[in-house]
Design an enzyme around this catalytic site. Structure first.
Site, PDB file in Angstrom:
ATOM      1  N   ARG A  14      -7.832  -1.081  11.635  1.00 50.14           N
ATOM      2  CA  ARG A  14      -6.612  -0.527  11.034  1.00 50.14           C
ATOM      3  C   ARG A  14      -6.811   0.517   9.926  1.00 50.14           C
ATOM      4  NH1 ARG A  14      -6.724  -5.976   9.610  1.00 50.14           N
ATOM      5  NH2 ARG A  14      -6.995  -6.473   7.415  1.00 50.14           N
ATOM      6  N   ASP A  15      -5.663   1.006   9.476  1.00 50.31           N
ATOM      7  CA  ASP A  15      -5.484   1.854   8.288  1.00 50.31           C
ATOM      8  C   ASP A  15      -6.099   3.251   8.410  1.00 50.31           C
ATOM      9  OD1 ASP A  15      -4.314  -0.468   7.366  1.00 50.31           O
ATOM     10  OD2 ASP A  15      -6.052  -1.096   6.179  1.00 50.31           O
TER      11      ASP A  15
ATOM     12  N   PHE B 139       1.948  -0.750  10.073  1.00 49.41           N
ATOM     13  CA  PHE B 139       0.970  -0.964   9.002  1.00 49.41           C
ATOM     14  C   PHE B 139       0.549   0.379   8.390  1.00 49.41           C
ATOM     15  CE2 PHE B 139      -1.156  -5.429   9.233  1.00 49.41           C
ATOM     16  CZ  PHE B 139       0.085  -6.035   9.144  1.00 49.41           C
TER      17      PHE B 139
ATOM     18  N   ASP C 140       0.774  -1.254   0.000  1.00 52.28           N
ATOM     19  CA  ASP C 140       0.000   0.000   0.000  1.00 52.28           C
ATOM     20  C   ASP C 140       0.808   1.308   0.000  1.00 52.28           C
ATOM     21  OD1 ASP C 140      -1.500  -2.133   0.859  1.00 52.28           O
ATOM     22  OD2 ASP C 140      -2.248  -1.170   2.659  1.00 52.28           O
TER      23      ASP C 140
ATOM     24  N   GLU D  85     -10.444  -2.802   4.037  1.00 53.96           N
ATOM     25  CA  GLU D  85      -9.168  -2.195   4.454  1.00 53.96           C
ATOM     26  C   GLU D  85      -9.061  -0.793   3.845  1.00 53.96           C
ATOM     27  OE1 GLU D  85      -6.257  -6.006   4.893  1.00 53.96           O
ATOM     28  OE2 GLU D  85      -6.592  -5.411   2.832  1.00 53.96           O
TER      29      GLU D  85
HETATM   30  C1  FRU Z   1      -3.849  -3.650   2.763  1.00 54.92           C
HETATM   31  C2  FRU Z   1      -3.214  -4.074   4.067  1.00 54.92           C
HETATM   32  C3  FRU Z   1      -3.616  -3.114   5.169  1.00 54.92           C
HETATM   33  C4  FRU Z   1      -2.491  -3.242   6.150  1.00 54.92           C
HETATM   34  C5  FRU Z   1      -1.300  -3.448   5.239  1.00 54.92           C
HETATM   35  C6  FRU Z   1      -0.249  -4.376   5.809  1.00 54.92           C
HETATM   36  O1  FRU Z   1      -3.183  -4.107   1.646  1.00 54.92           O
HETATM   37  O2  FRU Z   1      -3.574  -5.396   4.370  1.00 54.92           O
HETATM   38  O3  FRU Z   1      -4.889  -3.381   5.728  1.00 54.92           O
HETATM   39  O4  FRU Z   1      -2.348  -2.107   6.948  1.00 54.92           O
HETATM   40  O5  FRU Z   1      -1.796  -3.986   4.038  1.00 54.92           O
HETATM   41  O6  FRU Z   1       0.871  -4.424   4.998  1.00 54.92           O
END
Ligand code: FRU
Length: 495
Positions: free
Chosen positions: A165-166, A99, A43, A218
């Site tokens: 997350r994210d 992440f 990402d 995500e």
């Molecule tokens: C999306 C993801 C996110 C996570 C990251 C980990 O591609 O799975 O949800 O933060 O990649 O590398």
């Protein structure tokens, strides 16, 4: 003894020299898309603009060419075309990986991290402890993102969850606070928070589950964009990633709640191909700059196995975003940024030419941009790339189904992962404009990005064909198609 030392030294230097010399010229290496020099990437993270510089952080494994040891790597650009690699920004620590997340320039020093008038850059990311916990942490930089200090009172948001997350953060002017969008992946919803100082966060609202809930959600991204043809009018676009593909919603955000204005039961995607994921838009672009996003070119179904070395994973071309109402739906329009035109060379042009069966172009290349406007045949017609050795990648319009499609089933090297070979044909419904189909195609060795009808539909896919399969062929099944115009350029390498 002395002689053998010099022979060894010479061999070592020659080896290093050939490696440097062949970097960005390897088989399958994209030449005008961003990719890390070596090792794994996924990402895009922390996209932010500051003082004429676009920052791109991204998920990276500094130790290998598969996913692991997640760390934020860093690159910058002055034009969204050429990129400079910088040292790793925020590194994994003990059992905690870094992440995905985002970054802002805290111009008013709301966080208090700025010292003696310096303006801090603040990153919000998910601290990931495998199978145990995901919580939101912050870090700051006082030297334009080169070195980072993790906040000593982390986490700033921890619900004690394994999947949470994210964070995407941005400044929401009308309410004078920062907003954070965060994902509840398993439950399929986005949660919104606000903060005055980037440290204390208050829950605002939730959005979802809705649309595509077939896999974990995500990387939320909420961006305000212009409405095409209505100067000054804007809408909000919420993009989410569902493990292997993305979807978007268009509507209003009042600083607390996002309201989707598209039909609830209709799934629409920023990209209908297999290889566009986790896209987010740049923060804090100048007022006159169109909102611009970038996504990861790969797919979790086979990402770790793609046959590229010494790197894996690349970023899409930066895409500007706006919306337009077509019938009753808001449609996201995406276009490659204008600055890419500076890479064009050796134009060729064809006008008003009929095609029956097939017709090869004289130019052979795996590094091109093409604008194509054609009146399709009664069945399938369009263009094939990477033609050679009985293989090709097909981009076409299917007049019976009224869809635009990409098909990589006849390209070389599809067997490295069974998911790659089974995910081979992708399509999206489109309407012809005055009986014509318009394609804007970028082909970069192992990446094809196709923008259809001014960006109403985009399809992105990877392919792994030999360098010698560089033919280009127009094709028309089920009668004749007419090329109204075709313009094509060689595209220079950015490296
Ligand atoms: C999306 C993801 C996110 C996570 C990251 C980990 O591609 O799975 O949800 O933060 O990649 O590398």
């Amino acid at each position: 003894m002395k002689n053998s030392f010099f022979v060894l030294l010479l061999c070592f230097s020659l080896n290093a020299f050939t490696q440097i010399n062949s970097l960005y010229k390897e088989q399958f290496r994209p030449r005008f898309h961003f990719s890390p020099a070596v090792n794994w990437c996924n990402d895009p993270n922390g996209l932010v603009y500051n003082n004429g510089t676009y920052h791109l952080f991204y998920q990276h494994n500094p130790f290998g060419n598969v996913w692991g040891h997640m760390t934020w790597a860093h690159a910058t650009s002055k034009d969204l075309v050429h990129w400079k690699h910088l040292p790793v920004a925020i590194a994994e620590e003990k059992d905690t990986m870094i992440f995905s997340g985002t970054c802002v320039v805290d111009k008013n020093n709301t966080s208090g991290f700025g010292k003696n008038g310096s303006i801090p850059m603040v990153a919000v990311y998910t601290a990931h402890i495998e199978n145990v916990n995901q919580s939101q942490h912050i870090a700051y930089s006082l030297d334009n993102g080169i070195t980072w200090t993790k906040y000593n009172k982390n986490p700033v948001l921890d619900l004690g969850k394994k999947d949470f997350r994210d964070p995407k953060i941005f400044w929401y002017g009308p309410k004078n606070y920062w907003v954070m969008a965060l994902m509840f992946p398993v439950e399929h919803f986005v949660q919104f928070y606000s903060s005055k100082n980037l440290k204390d966060w208050n829950h605002l609202s939730d959005f979802g589950p809705v649309g595509d809930t077939a896999a974990v959600w995500e990387c939320p991204d909420l961006t305000q964009v212009l409405i095409e043809g209505q100067p000054g009018k804007k809408k909000w676009v919420l993009q989410t990633s569902q493990n292997v593909s993305m979807q978007y919603f268009v509507g209003e955000f009042d600083g607390k709640t996002f309201t989707n204005e598209n039909p609830v039961n209709k799934i629409v995607r920023p990209d209908y191909g297999p290889d566009y994921y986790a896209a987010i838009a740049w923060n804090q672009l100048p007022a006159a700059h169109l909102p611009t996003a970038i996504g990861w070119i790969n797919n979790w179904k086979y990402a770790n196995d793609i046959p590229t070395t010494p790197w894996k994973g690349a970023m899409s071309l930066p895409r500007t975003m706006s919306v337009k109402k077509i019938k009753n739906d808001w449609v996201l329009l995406q276009k490659p940024v204008d600055a890419l035109k500076t890479l064009r060379s050796n134009p060729i042009e064809i006008k008003n030419t009929g095609v029956t069966s097939k017709r090869s172009l004289s130019r052979k290349t795996q590094q091109l941009e093409m604008l194509l406007s054609f009146e399709p045949s009664a069945a399938n017609s369009g263009v094939r790339l990477a033609v050679g050795n009985n293989s090709y990648f097909e981009i076409g319009y299917d007049a019976i189904k009224q869809t635009v499609y990409i098909d990589r089933s006849k390209t070389e090297q599809t067997g490295f992962n069974k998911n790659f070979s089974s995910l081979s044909r992708f399509e999206a419904p489109v309407s012809l404009k005055s009986k014509k189909m318009q394609l804007h195609i970028f082909y970069d060795h192992s990446i094809v990005e196709v923008f259809v009808n001014d960006g109403e539909v985009v399809l992105t896919a990877q392919l792994f064909s030999s360098e010698s399969n560089s033919g280009i062929e127009l094709f028309s099944n089920g009668g004749r198609s007419t090329i109204v115009f075709l313009k094509m350029w060689d595209i220079k390498s950015i490296w």
